[in-house]
Design a protein around this motif. Structure first.
Motif, PDB file in Angstrom:
ATOM      1  N   LEU A  85      22.997  27.486  64.968  1.00  0.00           N
ATOM      2  CA  LEU A  85      23.259  28.875  65.339  1.00  0.00           C
ATOM      3  C   LEU A  85      24.365  29.498  64.494  1.00  0.00           C
ATOM      4  CD1 LEU A  85      23.085  28.415  69.208  1.00  0.00           C
ATOM      5  CD2 LEU A  85      21.374  29.527  67.756  1.00  0.00           C
ATOM      6  N   LYS A  86      25.298  28.688  64.067  1.00  0.00           N
ATOM      7  CA  LYS A  86      26.427  29.180  63.275  1.00  0.00           C
ATOM      8  C   LYS A  86      25.965  29.803  61.967  1.00  0.00           C
ATOM      9  CE  LYS A  86      31.109  28.982  63.108  1.00  0.00           C
ATOM     10  NZ  LYS A  86      32.015  29.441  64.170  1.00  0.00           N
ATOM     11  N   ALA A  87      24.830  29.336  61.450  1.00  0.00           N
ATOM     12  CA  ALA A  87      24.314  29.863  60.185  1.00  0.00           C
ATOM     13  C   ALA A  87      23.977  31.345  60.301  1.00  0.00           C
ATOM     14  CB  ALA A  87      23.082  29.064  59.760  1.00  0.00           C
ATOM     15  N   ASP A  88      23.471  31.772  61.460  1.00  0.00           N
ATOM     16  CA  ASP A  88      23.085  33.177  61.653  1.00  0.00           C
ATOM     17  C   ASP A  88      24.151  33.990  62.383  1.00  0.00           C
ATOM     18  OD1 ASP A  88      20.566  32.872  60.421  1.00  0.00           O
ATOM     19  OD2 ASP A  88      19.730  32.029  62.262  1.00  0.00           O
ATOM     20  N   TRP A  89      25.004  33.323  63.149  1.00  0.00           N
ATOM     21  CA  TRP A  89      26.074  34.016  63.878  1.00  0.00           C
ATOM     22  C   TRP A  89      27.411  33.337  63.543  1.00  0.00           C
ATOM     23  CZ3 TRP A  89      21.252  33.413  66.144  1.00  0.00           C
ATOM     24  CH2 TRP A  89      20.633  34.592  66.591  1.00  0.00           C
ATOM     25  N   PRO A  90      27.917  33.570  62.338  1.00  0.00           N
ATOM     26  CA  PRO A  90      29.141  32.858  61.908  1.00  0.00           C
ATOM     27  C   PRO A  90      30.360  33.171  62.767  1.00  0.00           C
ATOM     28  CG  PRO A  90      28.561  34.614  60.368  1.00  0.00           C
ATOM     29  CD  PRO A  90      27.410  34.462  61.302  1.00  0.00           C
ATOM     30  N   GLN A  91      30.359  34.299  63.489  1.00  0.00           N
ATOM     31  CA  GLN A  91      31.507  34.655  64.311  1.00  0.00           C
ATOM     32  C   GLN A  91      31.491  33.971  65.681  1.00  0.00           C
ATOM     33  OE1 GLN A  91      33.993  36.373  62.939  1.00  0.00           O
ATOM     34  NE2 GLN A  91      32.694  36.287  61.113  1.00  0.00           N
ATOM     35  N   SER A  95      34.197  20.202  59.642  1.00  0.00           N
ATOM     36  CA  SER A  95      33.049  21.018  59.247  1.00  0.00           C
ATOM     37  C   SER A  95      33.208  22.468  59.658  1.00  0.00           C
ATOM     38  CB  SER A  95      31.763  20.452  59.869  1.00  0.00           C
ATOM     39  OG  SER A  95      31.717  20.708  61.276  1.00  0.00           O
ATOM     40  N   GLY A  96      34.046  22.726  60.652  1.00  0.00           N
ATOM     41  CA  GLY A  96      34.253  24.089  61.110  1.00  0.00           C
ATOM     42  C   GLY A  96      33.168  24.610  62.028  1.00  0.00           C
ATOM     43  N   VAL A  97      32.215  23.755  62.398  1.00  0.00           N
ATOM     44  CA  VAL A  97      31.126  24.199  63.260  1.00  0.00           C
ATOM     45  C   VAL A  97      31.602  24.306  64.702  1.00  0.00           C
ATOM     46  CG1 VAL A  97      28.845  23.609  64.170  1.00  0.00           C
ATOM     47  CG2 VAL A  97      29.338  23.276  61.752  1.00  0.00           C
ATOM     48  N   VAL A  98      32.326  23.289  65.175  1.00  0.00           N
ATOM     49  CA  VAL A  98      32.827  23.293  66.548  1.00  0.00           C
ATOM     50  C   VAL A  98      34.339  23.141  66.539  1.00  0.00           C
ATOM     51  CG1 VAL A  98      30.699  22.319  67.503  1.00  0.00           C
ATOM     52  CG2 VAL A  98      32.572  20.794  66.833  1.00  0.00           C
ATOM     53  N   GLU A  99      34.956  23.569  67.626  1.00  0.00           N
ATOM     54  CA  GLU A  99      36.386  23.384  67.834  1.00  0.00           C
ATOM     55  C   GLU A  99      36.560  22.342  68.928  1.00  0.00           C
ATOM     56  OE1 GLU A  99      38.388  27.146  68.586  1.00  0.00           O
ATOM     57  OE2 GLU A  99      36.645  28.180  67.735  1.00  0.00           O
ATOM     58  N   TYR A 100      37.221  21.238  68.593  1.00  0.00           N
ATOM     59  CA  TYR A 100      37.510  20.229  69.605  1.00  0.00           C
ATOM     60  C   TYR A 100      38.916  20.472  70.119  1.00  0.00           C
ATOM     61  CZ  TYR A 100      38.533  15.840  71.932  1.00  0.00           C
ATOM     62  OH  TYR A 100      38.902  14.905  72.870  1.00  0.00           O
ATOM     63  N   CYS A 101      39.019  20.745  71.432  1.00  0.00           N
ATOM     64  CA  CYS A 101      40.291  21.130  72.033  1.00  0.00           C
ATOM     65  C   CYS A 101      40.995  19.993  72.755  1.00  0.00           C
ATOM     66  CB  CYS A 101      40.062  22.292  73.003  1.00  0.00           C
ATOM     67  SG  CYS A 101      39.221  23.708  72.254  1.00  0.00           S
ATOM     68  N   LYS A 119      20.670  30.675  72.069  1.00  0.00           N
ATOM     69  CA  LYS A 119      20.403  31.849  71.235  1.00  0.00           C
ATOM     70  C   LYS A 119      20.081  33.085  72.070  1.00  0.00           C
ATOM     71  CE  LYS A 119      16.678  31.872  68.662  1.00  0.00           C
ATOM     72  NZ  LYS A 119      15.739  31.583  67.540  1.00  0.00           N
ATOM     73  N   HIS A 120      19.506  32.880  73.276  1.00  0.00           N
ATOM     74  CA  HIS A 120      19.219  34.017  74.151  1.00  0.00           C
ATOM     75  C   HIS A 120      20.453  34.887  74.348  1.00  0.00           C
ATOM     76  CE1 HIS A 120      15.097  33.274  75.414  1.00  0.00           C
ATOM     77  NE2 HIS A 120      15.381  32.005  75.625  1.00  0.00           N
ATOM     78  N   PHE A 121      21.604  34.247  74.489  1.00  0.00           N
ATOM     79  CA  PHE A 121      22.832  34.990  74.774  1.00  0.00           C
ATOM     80  C   PHE A 121      23.409  35.643  73.519  1.00  0.00           C
ATOM     81  CE2 PHE A 121      22.567  31.692  78.081  1.00  0.00           C
ATOM     82  CZ  PHE A 121      22.519  32.520  79.190  1.00  0.00           C
ATOM     83  N   LEU A 122      23.097  35.096  72.358  1.00  0.00           N
ATOM     84  CA  LEU A 122      23.523  35.727  71.113  1.00  0.00           C
ATOM     85  C   LEU A 122      22.649  36.934  70.794  1.00  0.00           C
ATOM     86  CD1 LEU A 122      24.145  32.442  69.118  1.00  0.00           C
ATOM     87  CD2 LEU A 122      25.898  34.128  69.695  1.00  0.00           C
ATOM     88  N   GLU A 123      21.357  36.841  71.110  1.00  0.00           N
ATOM     89  CA  GLU A 123      20.438  37.943  70.854  1.00  0.00           C
ATOM     90  C   GLU A 123      20.527  39.029  71.925  1.00  0.00           C
ATOM     91  OE1 GLU A 123      16.836  35.677  68.445  1.00  0.00           O
ATOM     92  OE2 GLU A 123      16.710  35.859  70.639  1.00  0.00           O
ATOM     93  N   LEU A 134      34.825  38.585  81.355  1.00  0.00           N
ATOM     94  CA  LEU A 134      34.230  37.941  80.178  1.00  0.00           C
ATOM     95  C   LEU A 134      34.977  38.351  78.910  1.00  0.00           C
ATOM     96  CD1 LEU A 134      30.508  38.510  81.143  1.00  0.00           C
ATOM     97  CD2 LEU A 134      31.577  36.274  80.845  1.00  0.00           C
ATOM     98  N   PRO A 135      35.074  37.447  77.940  1.00  0.00           N
ATOM     99  CA  PRO A 135      35.735  37.815  76.680  1.00  0.00           C
ATOM    100  C   PRO A 135      34.890  38.814  75.898  1.00  0.00           C
ATOM    101  CG  PRO A 135      34.744  35.641  76.510  1.00  0.00           C
ATOM    102  CD  PRO A 135      34.610  36.044  77.943  1.00  0.00           C
ATOM    103  N   GLU A 136      35.549  39.608  75.083  1.00  0.00           N
ATOM    104  CA  GLU A 136      34.842  40.594  74.268  1.00  0.00           C
ATOM    105  C   GLU A 136      34.426  39.976  72.942  1.00  0.00           C
ATOM    106  OE1 GLU A 136      37.453  43.914  73.879  1.00  0.00           O
ATOM    107  OE2 GLU A 136      37.384  44.428  76.018  1.00  0.00           O
ATOM    108  N   GLY A 137      33.522  40.676  72.268  1.00  0.00           N
ATOM    109  CA  GLY A 137      33.090  40.230  70.949  1.00  0.00           C
ATOM    110  C   GLY A 137      31.895  39.305  70.995  1.00  0.00           C
ATOM    111  N   THR A 138      31.657  38.615  69.898  1.00  0.00           N
ATOM    112  CA  THR A 138      30.525  37.694  69.786  1.00  0.00           C
ATOM    113  C   THR A 138      30.636  36.608  70.846  1.00  0.00           C
ATOM    114  OG1 THR A 138      30.490  38.090  67.401  1.00  0.00           O
ATOM    115  CG2 THR A 138      29.229  36.196  68.212  1.00  0.00           C
ATOM    116  N   PRO A 139      29.534  36.288  71.535  1.00  0.00           N
ATOM    117  CA  PRO A 139      29.599  35.262  72.582  1.00  0.00           C
ATOM    118  C   PRO A 139      30.185  33.945  72.090  1.00  0.00           C
ATOM    119  CG  PRO A 139      27.510  36.421  72.697  1.00  0.00           C
ATOM    120  CD  PRO A 139      28.198  36.907  71.447  1.00  0.00           C
TER     121      PRO A 139
END
Length: 365
Positions: free
Chosen positions: A198-204, A231-237, A311-315, A169-174
């Protein structure tokens, strides 16, 4: 099938050179059959039926295996008209016209037409393989198949556990990932709205989308995708031929689809990689994970419920590894592609025939 001594020809609407080379190495013939996968032009569909008839008449196969909606319908009709001895259909999902229990307008007309076409294609078919109970019920309730036709449940198309190995799994914020064709029915807009919340509370936190634009009537336009990126909310790849690097970089896989899936392969690939999943509690998607064990099931079209599931995974980020491990075990136990293939070949009688017989088996996908 080739290992069992059969001659196999695969039909598909696009000429992918990598696929052609891979099939050639396996000893499988490949032919392109032009097909508008999402179109509803009746003249184009008649032309597809004529192409199927010509190809089957030339090949004279003993067995035809049709896979996905249009090949099942037009390949099935062509094979029946030509009296091909054995016909099998793999129903990967009935499509968006069966998603709404009370369709109106054009969708209602398309559903009636689809039911009639399925009846013509599936008349006298040897076996029909279904991925979930809802598709099985609809095939019976709408009388799309004769009562005596066997419907056999299989675990989707399965997943190659060796190709999709469990990864660290990657490290850092989910980080979250959605892989799908860019259709409204795939819940892409709900995913973007949940990400914005969710980005409003977890900007990373990262919220990524991988998949092609689609000409389907419910396809999302490029201009809207460009707005999301700005908008910077999502990354379209964009689209990709190999989703594994994107899954490796993701903590959680999300597919809030209400498309009326069979069993989404993208979820199985994420599970095999050891990623927990957030998806809808609709048929197909709900058949993949265990709620609260290997991910979360949420109601369709419910942005708030989707955001809460993510949000479960962010918390509680420590739950990602636990649930991801459960997802991998479930993939191994239920969705191993080798077990799925063995089941299909056994049910179709293709693994019991003498290897000296050179049957011509045509798969239309």
């Amino acid at each position: 099938m080739i290992a069992e001594g059969h001659r196999v020809t695969a039909f598909a609407p696009e000429d992918d050179h990598d696929v052609r080379r891979t099939l050639a190495r396996e000893g499988c013939n490949f032919e392109v059959i032009e097909m508008a996968r999402t179109g509803t032009n009746p003249l184009a569909d008649v032309a597809l039926l004529i192409r199927m008839l010509k190809a089957f008449r030339r090949l004279r196969p003993d067995v035809v295996i049709c896979y996905t909606m249009k090949p099942v319908i037009y390949g099935g009709i062509a094979a029946r008209w030509l009296g091909i001895p054995e016909r099998h259909a793999l129903m990967t999902g009935l499509g968006h016209v069966f998603a709404d229990p009370e369709p109106q307008g054009k969708v209602r007309i398309l559903r009636r037409l689809s039911i009639w076409l399925y009846r013509q294609a599936l008349k006298g078919v040897d076996r029909i393989f279904v991925y979930n109970a809802a598709d099985e019920a609809d095939l019976r309730d709408f009388r799309m198949v004769p009562p005596e036709t066997p419907l056999i449940r299989v675990a989707g198309t399965g997943v190659n556990l060796d190709r999709f190995k469990q990864s660290r799994l990657p490290e850092g914020t989910p980080s979250f990932l959605l892989i799908a064709r860019l259709l409204a029915d795939k819940g892409v807009r709900e995913y973007v709205d949940a990400a914005r919340q969710l980005k409003a509370d977890w900007p990373q936190a990262r919220f990524r989308i991988v998949g092609p634009l689609d000409p389907n009537p419910t396809g999302i336009q490029a201009e809207e995708v460009a707005d999301w990126k700005r908008s910077g909310v999502v990354e379209y790849c964009g689209a990709t031929d190999d989703v594994r690097p994107f899954l490796d970089e993701a903590s959680v896989f999300v597919l809030p689809s209400y498309y009326r899936e069979g069993i989404p392969r993208s979820i199985l690939e994420a599970m095999s990689k050891g990623r927990p999943v957030v998806t809808t509690n609709l048929p197909g998607c709900a058949d993949t994970i265990e709620h609260g064990v290997s991910g979360y099931l949420v109601p369709p079209r419910d942005t708030q419920a989707l955001a809460d599931g993510m949000k479960h995974f962010l918390e509680c980020p420590q739950s990602i590894s636990t649930m991801g491990a459960h997802a991998r075990v479930r993939a191994e136990q239920i969705f191993d592609i080798h077990a799925v293939n063995a089941h299909l070949l056994s049910e179709m009688g293709l693994s019991r025939r003498p290897s000296t017989r050179a049957s011509c088996i045509t798969k239309v996908a």
